[in-house]
Scaffold this active site. Structure first.
Site, PDB file in Angstrom:
ATOM      1  N   ASP A 249     -12.580 -16.497  10.464  1.00  0.00           N
ATOM      2  CA  ASP A 249     -13.200 -15.701   9.397  1.00  0.00           C
ATOM      3  C   ASP A 249     -14.614 -15.264   9.775  1.00  0.00           C
ATOM      4  O   ASP A 249     -15.327 -15.999  10.458  1.00  0.00           O
ATOM      5  CB  ASP A 249     -13.317 -16.539   8.106  1.00  0.00           C
ATOM      6  CG  ASP A 249     -12.162 -16.287   7.156  1.00  0.00           C
ATOM      7  OD1 ASP A 249     -11.296 -15.453   7.473  1.00  0.00           O
ATOM      8  OD2 ASP A 249     -12.132 -16.943   6.091  1.00  0.00           O
TER       9      ASP A 249
ATOM     10  N   ILE B 205       0.844  -1.203   0.000  1.00  0.00           N
ATOM     11  CA  ILE B 205       0.000   0.000   0.000  1.00  0.00           C
ATOM     12  C   ILE B 205       0.880   1.254   0.000  1.00  0.00           C
ATOM     13  O   ILE B 205       0.611   2.221  -0.727  1.00  0.00           O
ATOM     14  CB  ILE B 205      -0.963   0.003   1.204  1.00  0.00           C
ATOM     15  CG1 ILE B 205      -1.796  -1.287   1.222  1.00  0.00           C
ATOM     16  CG2 ILE B 205      -1.887   1.223   1.158  1.00  0.00           C
ATOM     17  CD1 ILE B 205      -2.608  -1.508   2.496  1.00  0.00           C
TER      18      ILE B 205
ATOM     19  N   PHE C  43       2.606   3.469   7.559  1.00  0.00           N
ATOM     20  CA  PHE C  43       2.185   2.153   7.035  1.00  0.00           C
ATOM     21  C   PHE C  43       2.985   1.018   7.662  1.00  0.00           C
ATOM     22  O   PHE C  43       2.547  -0.131   7.604  1.00  0.00           O
ATOM     23  CB  PHE C  43       2.434   2.069   5.518  1.00  0.00           C
ATOM     24  CG  PHE C  43       1.587   2.966   4.671  1.00  0.00           C
ATOM     25  CD1 PHE C  43       0.286   2.626   4.362  1.00  0.00           C
ATOM     26  CD2 PHE C  43       2.103   4.150   4.147  1.00  0.00           C
ATOM     27  CE1 PHE C  43      -0.498   3.443   3.565  1.00  0.00           C
ATOM     28  CE2 PHE C  43       1.337   4.970   3.342  1.00  0.00           C
ATOM     29  CZ  PHE C  43       0.033   4.614   3.047  1.00  0.00           C
TER      30      PHE C  43
ATOM     31  N   LYS D 283      -3.537  -3.207  16.197  1.00  0.00           N
ATOM     32  CA  LYS D 283      -4.095  -2.036  15.493  1.00  0.00           C
ATOM     33  C   LYS D 283      -4.996  -1.239  16.431  1.00  0.00           C
ATOM     34  O   LYS D 283      -4.941  -0.002  16.464  1.00  0.00           O
ATOM     35  CB  LYS D 283      -4.890  -2.500  14.260  1.00  0.00           C
ATOM     36  CG  LYS D 283      -4.032  -3.057  13.152  1.00  0.00           C
ATOM     37  CD  LYS D 283      -3.251  -1.949  12.464  1.00  0.00           C
ATOM     38  CE  LYS D 283      -2.196  -2.478  11.527  1.00  0.00           C
ATOM     39  NZ  LYS D 283      -1.307  -1.454  11.003  1.00  0.00           N
TER      40      LYS D 283
ATOM     41  N   ASN E  91     -10.508  -4.427   2.207  1.00  0.00           N
ATOM     42  CA  ASN E  91      -9.608  -5.422   1.598  1.00  0.00           C
ATOM     43  C   ASN E  91      -8.890  -4.855   0.371  1.00  0.00           C
ATOM     44  O   ASN E  91      -9.428  -4.917  -0.740  1.00  0.00           O
ATOM     45  CB  ASN E  91     -10.393  -6.680   1.206  1.00  0.00           C
ATOM     46  CG  ASN E  91     -10.840  -7.483   2.423  1.00  0.00           C
ATOM     47  OD1 ASN E  91     -11.545  -6.976   3.278  1.00  0.00           O
ATOM     48  ND2 ASN E  91     -10.415  -8.728   2.503  1.00  0.00           N
TER      49      ASN E  91
ATOM     50  N   TYR F 121      -2.776  -9.428  15.753  1.00  0.00           N
ATOM     51  CA  TYR F 121      -2.581  -8.379  14.743  1.00  0.00           C
ATOM     52  C   TYR F 121      -3.643  -7.291  14.899  1.00  0.00           C
ATOM     53  O   TYR F 121      -3.335  -6.099  14.993  1.00  0.00           O
ATOM     54  CB  TYR F 121      -2.629  -8.975  13.327  1.00  0.00           C
ATOM     55  CG  TYR F 121      -2.824  -7.929  12.260  1.00  0.00           C
ATOM     56  CD1 TYR F 121      -1.837  -6.985  11.993  1.00  0.00           C
ATOM     57  CD2 TYR F 121      -4.025  -7.837  11.547  1.00  0.00           C
ATOM     58  CE1 TYR F 121      -2.029  -5.990  11.042  1.00  0.00           C
ATOM     59  CE2 TYR F 121      -4.226  -6.854  10.598  1.00  0.00           C
ATOM     60  CZ  TYR F 121      -3.230  -5.927  10.347  1.00  0.00           C
ATOM     61  OH  TYR F 121      -3.435  -4.942   9.412  1.00  0.00           O
TER      62      TYR F 121
ATOM     63  N   SER G 205      -7.251  -0.899  10.351  1.00  0.00           N
ATOM     64  CA  SER G 205      -7.808  -1.986   9.540  1.00  0.00           C
ATOM     65  C   SER G 205      -9.238  -2.277   9.965  1.00  0.00           C
ATOM     66  O   SER G 205      -9.591  -2.135  11.153  1.00  0.00           O
ATOM     67  CB  SER G 205      -6.957  -3.241   9.768  1.00  0.00           C
ATOM     68  OG  SER G 205      -7.602  -4.381   9.253  1.00  0.00           O
TER      69      SER G 205
END
Ligand code: NAD
Ligand code: WQD
Length: 344
Positions: A308, A16, A84, A156, A182, A152, A128
């Protein structure tokens, strides 16, 4: 801050970050990159130069190295920072939480300390959609509950909280917390894009390799979600749209008085979702990729991937309202550009 301001871009050699560097240069800003190359390659500098005609300053340093970072701030009159740099693989963060917390949190602490020491107080942070965890409903608004489900994501959220505390302590800061959905695709030149090491975890890079024949078939993780075709739905955003979202956020922060950057949420960091505001299922992505490449993508439906969620997509109206930004590239463009990069 003016258009030719110096913008320190941590992690600017990454997926990114490299696209954001291109978008910043196109908008007239002067990026200065610091990246320890832990998940990227210095050759991206050649490619950025090939796209933009200019080579940004680059420092192959770790953001946690306070001495090195201080030297960069002494060399360049930095006006704002886009942060980033970070580790981002969910599964790896479960296996190595200390490495993730150390890298992601300590880099932010060192960065903010050095910024404050140089009176640089405009910061955009890569957050995120993972901070929302399993959302109570969709589309996901910025004021939804925050409940990340892995180290993770927690790193954030912790950083968002740290930056919120920093704002309370010193309202001279202008802080943007951008929650990406995404990111996929690549720059239209095909020169920069996403190059995960090893077998990709994410859908689009995996599908690209199946199309290229280096992986045999796609495992579709779950065909029994409550979605139209049973497969998971996500908000895919073209990485160049995302990159341009950073330019819009920078201009927004620039236009605000220090201490008020939160927009209609009141004083506080600016918190904005960056997504397309609509979802596509795994099978819709497969079909779009087949169309873009004129190749078949063999797949097998397998069990759900642990952790998920079924459906995640953004309410993107706040970004439109405050930043005057919205996505312009559709799923076909995301697939075509990802493939173009793969072929190059
Ligand atoms: P990336 O791995 O391609 O880029 C991150 C860059 O940071 C890499 O070039 C890496 O070498 C560098 N880096 C890592 N730790 C560093 C450190 N301590 N010092 C200096 N450089 C360091 O990842 P990306 O996809 O470009 O993600 C950029 C940011 O956006 C990350 O913070 C990530 O968590 C966040 N994000 C990414 C996604 C996604 O799906 N790609 C989604 C939401 C948020
Ligand atoms: C998308 C969809 C999978 C691979 C991750 C991180 C998130 C954020 C973005 C950084 C899901 C399905 C995937 C495969 C599949 N990153 N899938 N077969 O999980 O939405 O988000 O990247 O912040 O934190 O968790 O993205 O691309 O892995 O998955 O069926 O081989 O594709 O189940 O429905 P995800 P993804």
């Amino acid at each position: 801050m003016t258009q030719n301001s110096n913008i320190l871009v941590t992690g600017g050699a990454g997926f990114i970050g490299s696209h954001a560097v291109v978008a910043l240069m196109k908008a007239g800003f002067t990026p200065v990159i610091v990246d320890n190359l832990s998940n990227s390659d210095a050759s991206v500098l050649d490619r950025i130069e090939a796209i933009t005609g200019r080579r940004p300053a680059f420092y192959p340093e770790d953001v946690r190295n306070e001495v090195a970072l201080t030297a960069i701030f002494k060399t360049h009159a930095i006006d704002a920072v886009i942060h980033f740099a970070g580790l981002k693989a969910v599964g790896e963060s479960v296996a190595e939480p200390l490495r993730y917390y150390d890298n992601n949190i300590n880099s932010t602490l060192v960065l903010c300390r050095v910024m404050a020491a140089h009176q640089v107080k405009t910061l955009i942070f890569s957050s995120s959609a993972t901070v929302y965890g399993d959302p109570p409903s969709v589309p996901i608004r910025e004021d939804f509950p925050l409940a990340p489900t892995n180290p993770y994501g927690r790193s954030k959220l912790m950083i968002e909280q740290i930056l919120g505390d920093l704002f309370v302590a010193d309202s001279g800061w202008k802080i943007g917390l951008l929650r990406y959905f995404n990111p996929v695709g690549a720059h239209e030149s095909g020169l920069i894009g996403e190059t995960p090491q090893g077998i990709p975890n994410n859908l689009m890079p995996y599908v690209s390799r199946v199309a290229a024949g280096t992986l045999e078939y796609l495992n579709v993780f779950g065909g029994d979600y409550s979605t139209p075709d049973g497969t998971g739905v996500r908000d895919y955003i073209h990485v160049m749209d995302l990159a341009e979202g950073h330019v819009a956020a920078l201009k927004y922060l620039e236009s605000q008085h220090a201490g008020t950057s939160g927009g209609d949420f009141g004083p506080g960091p600016l918190i904005v979702n960056l997504g397309a505001g609509r979802g596509y299922s795994v099978l819709e992505v497969v079909r779009a990729f087949e169309k873009a490449t004129n190749r078949q993508i063999p797949f097998r439906i397998t069990s759900r991937r642990p952790g998920d969620v079924g459906v995640s997509y953004a309410d993107a109206s706040r970004a439109r309202r405050l930043l005057n930004w919205q996505t312009t590239r559709n799923l076909d463009a995301m697939c075509a550009d990802a493939w173009h990069f793969m072929l190059k």
